[in-house]
Design an enzyme around this catalytic site. Structure first.
Site, PDB file in Angstrom:
ATOM      1  N   TYR A   8      40.153  34.194  35.582  1.00 52.33           N
ATOM      2  CA  TYR A   8      39.623  35.045  34.567  1.00 52.33           C
ATOM      3  C   TYR A   8      40.568  36.127  33.736  1.00 52.33           C
ATOM      4  CZ  TYR A   8      35.756  38.352  33.193  1.00 52.33           C
ATOM      5  OH  TYR A   8      35.169  39.173  32.381  1.00 52.33           O
ATOM      6  N   ASP A  42      38.157  31.077  32.079  1.00 52.47           N
ATOM      7  CA  ASP A  42      37.656  31.910  30.798  1.00 52.47           C
ATOM      8  C   ASP A  42      38.911  32.773  30.348  1.00 52.47           C
ATOM      9  OD1 ASP A  42      36.625  33.804  28.919  1.00 52.47           O
ATOM     10  OD2 ASP A  42      35.490  34.720  30.362  1.00 52.47           O
TER      11      ASP A  42
END
Length: 267
Positions: free
Chosen positions: A109, A151
């Site tokens: 992330y 992400d």
């Protein structure tokens, strides 16, 4: 093998999306980002009957990542070797024995960065990309395949921007993060290392496929978004990539994450 990456934006809030992903796509490996739960409070009741080994690296309220694997990994690594005890919980890795060799899976992330002018968030994003680059160059055996998913909070090319040209220009003018020249330079180093974007390999000219859609402006309703979630692979895997996609059906569910899951399959 099929891999899915999904910024779930709160694991406790969206077990229905995780269950739907597994039911429809039957992935071998799932990387979750932004689970927003501390390790000691991980909700195993959500994952225990899904048929996966579950590993997590999280903290209360923010960030956090998890890996779900059908086969038991040989090794799990949490964080970068250079992390200190205050480092945000943003990365988890696994080594898996596969038909492609000993595969390292990195699920991250990546920091969003906010804007070029932000005194802490922008440097933190730069450092995270630098830490990943250092890990690849110093720790990874390039003779083994590698897959990086997550992400990544960067739109690598203008094909990945779907927020309208005026917004694109305004973001660049004000230094807002996602496709600043500096960010793309950090990302380019991953390509230079030898990684390929699995989605772009099979969709070299697509300009209407996005993985993040803003809640407030209801971007999903008219396909206004950004492609900032990626599955990057070394050449050996890229050559075996047979299918990729963005699971918009999951994004269309009730109470969704603002991200759609993405997936790639290799044979």
């Amino acid at each position: 093998m099929k891999f899915i990456s999904f910024n779930i934006n709160g694991l406790r809030a969206r077990p229905h999306q995780l269950e739907a992903i597994i039911e429809k796509y039957q992935p071998d490996v799932i990387g979750l980002q932004e689970i927003k739960v501390a390790d000691e409070a991980f909700p195993y009741e959500i994952t225990e009957n899904l048929g996966y080994h579950v590993f997590h690296h999280g903290q209360k309220g923010h960030y956090g990542v998890a890996l779900l694997t059908k086969q038991e990994p040989k090794v799990i690594r949490r964080g970068f070797p250079t992390d200190n005890e205050d480092a945000q919980k943003r990365i988890i890795m696994a080594d898996l024995e596969t038909e492609f060799g000993l595969l390292t899976v990195i699920n991250g992330y990546f920091p969003q960065g906010e804007s070029r002018a932000h005194e802490t968030k922008f440097p933190a994003k730069e450092k995270f990309y630098a830490d990943l680059q250092q890990y690849l160059e110093k720790e990874h055996d390039k003779s083994n395949p590698i897959l990086i998913m997550g992400d990544m909070n960067i739109s690598p090319s203008d094909l990945d921007i779907g927020i309208g040209d005026e917004n694109r220009k305004r973001w660049l003018r004000t230094g807002k993060c996602s496709f600043l020249p500096e960010e793309r330079a950090w990302y380019q180093r991953l390509y230079d290392y030898g990684l390929e974007d699995s989605f772009r390999k099979l969709n070299p000219t697509a300009n209407d496929k996005f993985s993040w859609f803003d809640y407030r402006s209801k971007g999903f309703d008219d396909n206004r978004g950004l492609r900032i979630d990626h599955i990057l692979v070394s050449q050996k895997l890229a050559e075996r990539c047979v299918d990729v996609g963005i699971a918009l059906d999951i994004r269309a569910m009730e109470k969704p994450s603002d991200h759609a899951p993405i997936w790639a399959e290799f044979k």
